[in-house]
Design a protein around this motif. Structure first.
Motif, PDB file in Angstrom:
ATOM      1  N   VAL A   1       1.043  -0.752   0.085  1.00 40.80           N
ATOM      2  CA  VAL A   1       0.496   0.126   0.113  1.00 40.80           C
ATOM      3  C   VAL A   1       0.928   0.708  -0.010  1.00 40.80           C
ATOM      4  O   VAL A   1       1.547   1.550   0.707  1.00 40.80           O
ATOM      5  N   LYS A   2       0.766   2.509  -0.988  1.00 43.00           N
ATOM      6  CA  LYS A   2       1.642   3.502  -0.924  1.00 43.00           C
ATOM      7  C   LYS A   2       0.952   4.089  -0.661  1.00 43.00           C
ATOM      8  O   LYS A   2      -0.140   4.648   0.498  1.00 43.00           O
ATOM      9  N   LYS A   3       2.050   4.569   0.887  1.00 37.99           N
ATOM     10  CA  LYS A   3       1.680   5.443   2.179  1.00 37.99           C
ATOM     11  C   LYS A   3       1.492   7.243   1.834  1.00 37.99           C
ATOM     12  O   LYS A   3       2.592   7.457   1.094  1.00 37.99           O
ATOM     13  N   ALA A   4       1.185   7.852   2.569  1.00 36.57           N
ATOM     14  CA  ALA A   4       1.159   8.979   1.823  1.00 36.57           C
ATOM     15  C   ALA A   4       1.851   9.598   3.014  1.00 36.57           C
ATOM     16  O   ALA A   4       2.014   9.400   4.311  1.00 36.57           O
ATOM     17  N   LYS A   5       2.419  10.373   2.396  1.00 41.73           N
ATOM     18  CA  LYS A   5       3.744  11.620   2.669  1.00 41.73           C
ATOM     19  C   LYS A   5       3.239  12.451   3.943  1.00 41.73           C
ATOM     20  O   LYS A   5       2.004  13.240   3.596  1.00 41.73           O
ATOM     21  N   LYS A   6       3.697  13.019   4.987  1.00 41.22           N
ATOM     22  CA  LYS A   6       3.365  13.363   5.983  1.00 41.22           C
ATOM     23  C   LYS A   6       3.990  15.100   5.825  1.00 41.22           C
ATOM     24  O   LYS A   6       5.156  15.132   5.342  1.00 41.22           O
TER      25      LYS A   6
END
Length: 157
Positions: A19-24
């Motif tokens: 799953v591609k994680k959203a950048k914080k």
């Protein structure tokens, strides 16, 4: 092969697709950060930080850079083998005489900046301190940007 084809092949083989994680996005919401207290006029907020380098023979150098956040002018660039709180007080007092007294000084929580000598000196002349959170250099963005623009100066972590 592109990403979509690899994704489709993973799915066909029954593999778990990462799953591609959203950048914080870090905003630097500390009380001392650039966003909360930005400079409104010259001599309002000064930023100070140290960077480290080594000479050819391997001896360390400590470089103190002090900038005015409003004008982005480098007020001081001092080089030495070591700096103590007393050295910082001497430098600041000379600068206050020649340039005027700022409203705030923004810095990290380094031992030189939080020493009793520096804190009592700044309290005595009523200069506010604006400390950034530990490990949050983006809250002291102007001086960090100054360091990154000057390739000869490099930071050792």
């Amino acid at each position: 092969m592109n990403f979509k084809r690899i994704h489709r092949l993973w799915k066909q083989q029954g593999l778990k697709v990462p799953v591609k994680k959203a950048k914080k996005r870090r905003l630097g919401n500390s009380e001392g950060g650039v966003i909360r207290r930005s400079a409104e006029y010259p001599n309002h907020v000064w930023s100070v930080d140290f960077i480290f380098d080594r000479t050819e023979d391997g001896r360390s150098l400590k470089i103190l850079s002090l900038i005015d956040e409003f004008t982005r002018e480098c007020i001081a660039l001092e080089v030495g083998r070591k700096f103590t709180g007393d050295d910082l007080v001497a430098l600041l007092s000379d600068l206050f005489v020649s340039r005027g007294i700022p409203s705030f000084i923004r810095s990290d929580n380094g031992p030189e900046f939080i020493s009793k000598a520096v804190r009592s000196f700044l309290d005595f002349i009523e200069v506010g301190t604006s400390y950034i959170e530990p490990g949050s250099p983006w809250q002291n963005g102007y001086v960090e940007s100054f360091h990154s623009c000057h390739g000869a100066l490099k930071r050792d972590q």
